[in-house]
Design a protein around this motif. Sequence first.
Motif, PDB file in Angstrom:
ATOM      1  N   VAL A  20      44.190   0.552   5.599  1.00  0.00           N
ATOM      2  CA  VAL A  20      42.878   0.730   4.965  1.00  0.00           C
ATOM      3  C   VAL A  20      42.999   0.545   3.457  1.00  0.00           C
ATOM      4  O   VAL A  20      42.193  -0.149   2.819  1.00  0.00           O
ATOM      5  CB  VAL A  20      42.292   2.115   5.298  1.00  0.00           C
ATOM      6  CG1 VAL A  20      41.005   2.356   4.498  1.00  0.00           C
ATOM      7  CG2 VAL A  20      42.005   2.232   6.798  1.00  0.00           C
ATOM      8  N   GLY A  23      43.108  -2.992   2.502  1.00  0.00           N
ATOM      9  CA  GLY A  23      41.955  -3.799   2.893  1.00  0.00           C
ATOM     10  C   GLY A  23      42.146  -4.580   4.174  1.00  0.00           C
ATOM     11  O   GLY A  23      41.285  -5.390   4.546  1.00  0.00           O
ATOM     12  N   ASN A  26      38.890  -2.945   7.225  1.00  0.00           N
ATOM     13  CA  ASN A  26      37.784  -2.833   6.276  1.00  0.00           C
ATOM     14  C   ASN A  26      36.468  -2.867   7.043  1.00  0.00           C
ATOM     15  O   ASN A  26      36.446  -2.987   8.271  1.00  0.00           O
ATOM     16  CB  ASN A  26      37.846  -3.988   5.265  1.00  0.00           C
ATOM     17  CG  ASN A  26      37.193  -3.637   3.940  1.00  0.00           C
ATOM     18  OD1 ASN A  26      36.361  -2.740   3.854  1.00  0.00           O
ATOM     19  ND2 ASN A  26      37.576  -4.371   2.896  1.00  0.00           N
ATOM     20  N   ARG A  35      34.249  -2.346  -0.580  1.00  0.00           N
ATOM     21  CA  ARG A  35      35.592  -1.840  -0.324  1.00  0.00           C
ATOM     22  C   ARG A  35      35.526  -0.475   0.339  1.00  0.00           C
ATOM     23  O   ARG A  35      34.695   0.371   0.001  1.00  0.00           O
ATOM     24  CB  ARG A  35      36.378  -1.773  -1.640  1.00  0.00           C
ATOM     25  CG  ARG A  35      37.880  -1.657  -1.442  1.00  0.00           C
ATOM     26  CD  ARG A  35      38.608  -2.009  -2.728  1.00  0.00           C
ATOM     27  NE  ARG A  35      38.323  -1.061  -3.788  1.00  0.00           N
ATOM     28  CZ  ARG A  35      38.959   0.121  -3.932  1.00  0.00           C
ATOM     29  NH1 ARG A  35      39.882   0.462  -3.057  1.00  0.00           N
ATOM     30  NH2 ARG A  35      38.668   0.909  -4.937  1.00  0.00           N
ATOM     31  N   ALA A  36      36.445  -0.260   1.300  1.00  0.00           N
ATOM     32  CA  ALA A  36      36.408   0.958   2.101  1.00  0.00           C
ATOM     33  C   ALA A  36      37.530   1.902   1.725  1.00  0.00           C
ATOM     34  O   ALA A  36      38.572   1.502   1.211  1.00  0.00           O
ATOM     35  CB  ALA A  36      36.517   0.596   3.572  1.00  0.00           C
ATOM     36  N   LEU A  63      35.357   4.860   8.181  1.00  0.00           N
ATOM     37  CA  LEU A  63      35.455   4.354   6.816  1.00  0.00           C
ATOM     38  C   LEU A  63      34.238   4.763   6.016  1.00  0.00           C
ATOM     39  O   LEU A  63      33.133   4.917   6.559  1.00  0.00           O
ATOM     40  CB  LEU A  63      35.555   2.826   6.822  1.00  0.00           C
ATOM     41  CG  LEU A  63      36.716   2.191   7.592  1.00  0.00           C
ATOM     42  CD1 LEU A  63      36.563   0.671   7.586  1.00  0.00           C
ATOM     43  CD2 LEU A  63      38.058   2.608   7.021  1.00  0.00           C
ATOM     44  N   ARG A  65      32.428   3.916   1.904  1.00  0.00           N
ATOM     45  CA  ARG A  65      32.541   3.108   0.706  1.00  0.00           C
ATOM     46  C   ARG A  65      33.218   3.911  -0.394  1.00  0.00           C
ATOM     47  O   ARG A  65      32.896   5.070  -0.618  1.00  0.00           O
ATOM     48  CB  ARG A  65      31.170   2.641   0.212  1.00  0.00           C
ATOM     49  CG  ARG A  65      30.615   1.447   1.014  1.00  0.00           C
ATOM     50  CD  ARG A  65      29.202   1.125   0.588  1.00  0.00           C
ATOM     51  NE  ARG A  65      28.587  -0.038   1.146  1.00  0.00           N
ATOM     52  CZ  ARG A  65      28.650  -0.518   2.375  1.00  0.00           C
ATOM     53  NH1 ARG A  65      29.411   0.063   3.235  1.00  0.00           N
ATOM     54  NH2 ARG A  65      27.969  -1.561   2.765  1.00  0.00           N
ATOM     55  N   SER A  69      33.397   1.051  -5.495  1.00  0.00           N
ATOM     56  CA  SER A  69      33.015  -0.196  -4.847  1.00  0.00           C
ATOM     57  C   SER A  69      32.025  -0.960  -5.707  1.00  0.00           C
ATOM     58  O   SER A  69      31.143  -0.380  -6.345  1.00  0.00           O
ATOM     59  CB  SER A  69      32.385   0.092  -3.479  1.00  0.00           C
ATOM     60  OG  SER A  69      31.864  -1.097  -2.928  1.00  0.00           O
TER      61      SER A  69
END
Length: 437
Positions: A20, A23, A26, A35-36, A63, A65, A69
């Motif tokens: 994670v 990325g 994701n 982006r997580a 997930l 954000r 982000s």
Amino acid sequence: MNETTRKEVFLRDELIPDLVARGVINFTNGRPEGRAQLKSLQVKPLVTTGFMLTMPFKVTVELERSADSAEPLNTGSKTETLHLVVKITPECNDEMYRSCQFDTLFENEMIAYTEIIPALAKTELYPRYYYSERKPTEALMVMSDFTYAGWKMAPMVVNLPLDYILLAVKELGRFHGECYGMKETRREQFNEIVTKFKESRYAADCDATWKAMMSVTTKRAIKSLKESRFRELVPEEYLEKLALLVADGWEHSKRKVPPKEPLAVICHGDYLRNNMAFRYEDAKDPARPTQVMMFDFQTLRYASPMIDYTSFLANSTGYDVREDHFETIFQTYHQELVQTVARIVGVKDPTELPPYFSYESFHRELAEYYSYGFNIATSFLMVLHEPMEISFTEPILSEEEAIADAWVRGGEPLNRELAAMIYEMYQLHTKYGLEPV
């Protein structure tokens, strides 16, 4: 802490958080700027029916954000839940790891998901690939959990009903047809892919205990034929030749897998009930499957398409169905294959394809390769009928115990299936004037 718990902890505390953070795992909404970060994570063993070399785990990833982000936080849902499956090799010593060829198995499967499937049609009919890694004595792969999209394993481990069989062979025909289409129209790409395949089953020597057991199982099959309703229908001379042919089952299979043109094609390599999932018209009614998905491409190979077809026929179907539908099953497979090839190469009628795509050409190929599926069934089908404990660190049975077990495991139901397969092989060989091959 046992092995299963150790792997759970590794996935929960190390692997998934790292994927994670990098990325690799994701959001699936197609917004790269979103982006997580990991909000929550659950890992638990995946309970399966049937035989598996690897240890699978179900992973639920939530997930959210990240605060930094680039995407504004008011542009849709802030969270997403992903359902994954991670399969990982069991703990085993160097010798067992090499014997099982785990490194090659995982490398082949990576090629399937990163190069072959993206080049074929209907990519939605395969699990989504996320990540894989290979270490000296450990390998793993992260995929989507297709059960959350309505896919389920067949409830029966052996002797699939006709509806299941027809769906499975039709999908196999489509897959082989897509691969033939690539071979006919994108030969350079096709050749580049198949040259990367590594022999994933027969490159290493067979374990002595397993080899001794295999020699018994072929004798058991012939004995079963002599005690069955087919005993007057198959000449003794044929049985003697068959016994010589498969006396060393491992070497027989090794002789069958090298590609022979013009029919060699990309094969799944282990197309059995264990490696397919079904969707149903009514999710609560497993008697009405409507779609099938193949997965687990670890034994991917370039070989005769009958390597796949006969493996499935011998290990996932029963004679109760095949007795009345043997030709219907094969016709369903072949029709889907040639229609797929015709569509890709741009001809209206499959009869316009080269002669080696004809029904008789493929049917003769079936006659020449049925012994491959039969040979696998003699030693593997008994484990499906009557599962046994498997260890990757030490032998469960001595050679003497393994031989004794091979005579009886699976009981009379297995004996009937093996006898029927010999009768079917005899019919096919007689039709084309072939000796046992």
